[in-house]
Design an enzyme around this catalytic site. Structure first.
Site, PDB file in Angstrom:
ATOM      1  N   ASP A  67       0.818  -1.214   0.000  1.00  0.00           N
ATOM      2  CA  ASP A  67       0.000   0.000   0.000  1.00  0.00           C
ATOM      3  C   ASP A  67       0.852   1.265   0.000  1.00  0.00           C
ATOM      4  OD1 ASP A  67       0.955  -0.303   2.585  1.00  0.00           O
ATOM      5  OD2 ASP A  67      -0.974  -0.834   3.429  1.00  0.00           O
ATOM      6  N   ASN A 136      -7.382  -2.430  14.428  1.00  0.00           N
ATOM      7  CA  ASN A 136      -8.748  -2.804  14.051  1.00  0.00           C
ATOM      8  C   ASN A 136      -8.758  -4.028  13.133  1.00  0.00           C
ATOM      9  OD1 ASN A 136      -7.789  -1.834  11.637  1.00  0.00           O
ATOM     10  ND2 ASN A 136      -9.231  -0.117  11.471  1.00  0.00           N
ATOM     11  N   GLU A 143      -9.791  -1.813   5.470  1.00  0.00           N
ATOM     12  CA  GLU A 143     -10.398  -1.482   6.748  1.00  0.00           C
ATOM     13  C   GLU A 143     -11.635  -2.342   7.004  1.00  0.00           C
ATOM     14  OE1 GLU A 143      -8.546   0.184   8.508  1.00  0.00           O
ATOM     15  OE2 GLU A 143      -8.267   2.269   7.955  1.00  0.00           O
TER      16      GLU A 143
END
Ligand code: PGA
Length: 249
Positions: A67, A136, A143
């Protein structure tokens, strides 16, 4: 899913570097998927040492990074381009033509993302993908959400990721709120995957990844379905796991 628990961060870096070095020695033209962040820094240090002692060479290695931030100049101190060059690429014998990193400043992200996928496929796919994990449970910048993302695409970063990454920037307002990231589908196609995690803040994400149901709200949980995943984590990241489910190394 196999799990190695290491005493601390340093040991985790050494164990991960040994795994990568074995891959490089077995297949000197391996295609490696690489990650950024604080977690793999120790592993990269160990890999550089192995290169310096001529244990491994990156001469024929091909890399694809997971990324990159969107709209951050690649020379910026916080770009993943800078991170990879400072921590690894500038210290080893990799051929610059074999380095592939998503371009966070691409003009047309739709067609660029397709090209990135195509480039991975043209090299025969990723032999070994290195992953970190977000607090998370994101992998890459995928995400938590309603579905598992498929291919490389631009993603909006969640507040928790922006907060976590703000430690590298002068102020939270400077943290980009988008990134271009390989999709979960891209990651999943890799032949082998190692996921590294260190510290208490990752314990909940690791517990949900290993024990929880497979759920796009816990992106890493999909790794339960992959045939060749090794978690290399430290004791703090493993602190919520049942002791019977891992090996101490
Ligand atoms: P970190 O980031 O290694 O800096 O904790 C990992 C991630 O967000 O994937």
């Amino acid at each position: 899913m196999k799990i190695y628990v290491c005493k601390d961060y340093e040991r985790m870096g050494r164990v991960a570097a040994n795994y990568l070095a074995a891959q490089i020695n077995i297949k000197p033209d391996s295609v490696l998927g690489l990650a950024t962040g604080s977690t793999p820094v120790g592993m990269y240090k160990e890999l550089v040492k192995k290169y310096e002692s001529r244990d491994i060479s990156f001469k024929d290695i091909v890399t694809f990074n997971l990324d990159e931030y969107v709209n951050l100049p690649k020379e910026n101190i916080n770009s993943y381009y800078t991170f990879m060059h400072e921590n690894l690429f500038d210290k080893i014998d990799i051929n610059p033509e074999n380095i592939n990193m998503p371009d966070g400043n691409a003009k047309d992200f739709d067609s660029y993302s397709k090209e990135y996928e195509k480039a991975i496929a043209l090299k025969g796919g990723i032999d070994l993908q290195v992953l970190g994990i977000g607090n998370n449970a994101h992998i890459g910048f995928n995400e938590p959400g309603e579905y598992f993302s498929k291919e490389t695409t631009v993603v909006d970063l969640t507040r928790s990721t922006i907060d976590a990454n703000s430690r590298f920037f002068d102020s939270i307002d400077e943290v980009p709120n988008q990134a271009i990231s390989m999709g979960i589908g891209t990651i999943f196609k890799s032949e082998k995957i190692i996921l590294l995690a260190s510290g208490k803040t990752k314990a909940e994400a690791i517990k949900n990844t290993v024990n929880g149901p497979i759920d796009p709200h816990v992106p890493a949980s999909i790794l339960q379905l992959h045939k060749n995943v090794l978690l290399i984590i430290d004791e703090q990241a493993a602190s919520l796991l049942d002791k019977n489910c891992y090996e101490t190394v």
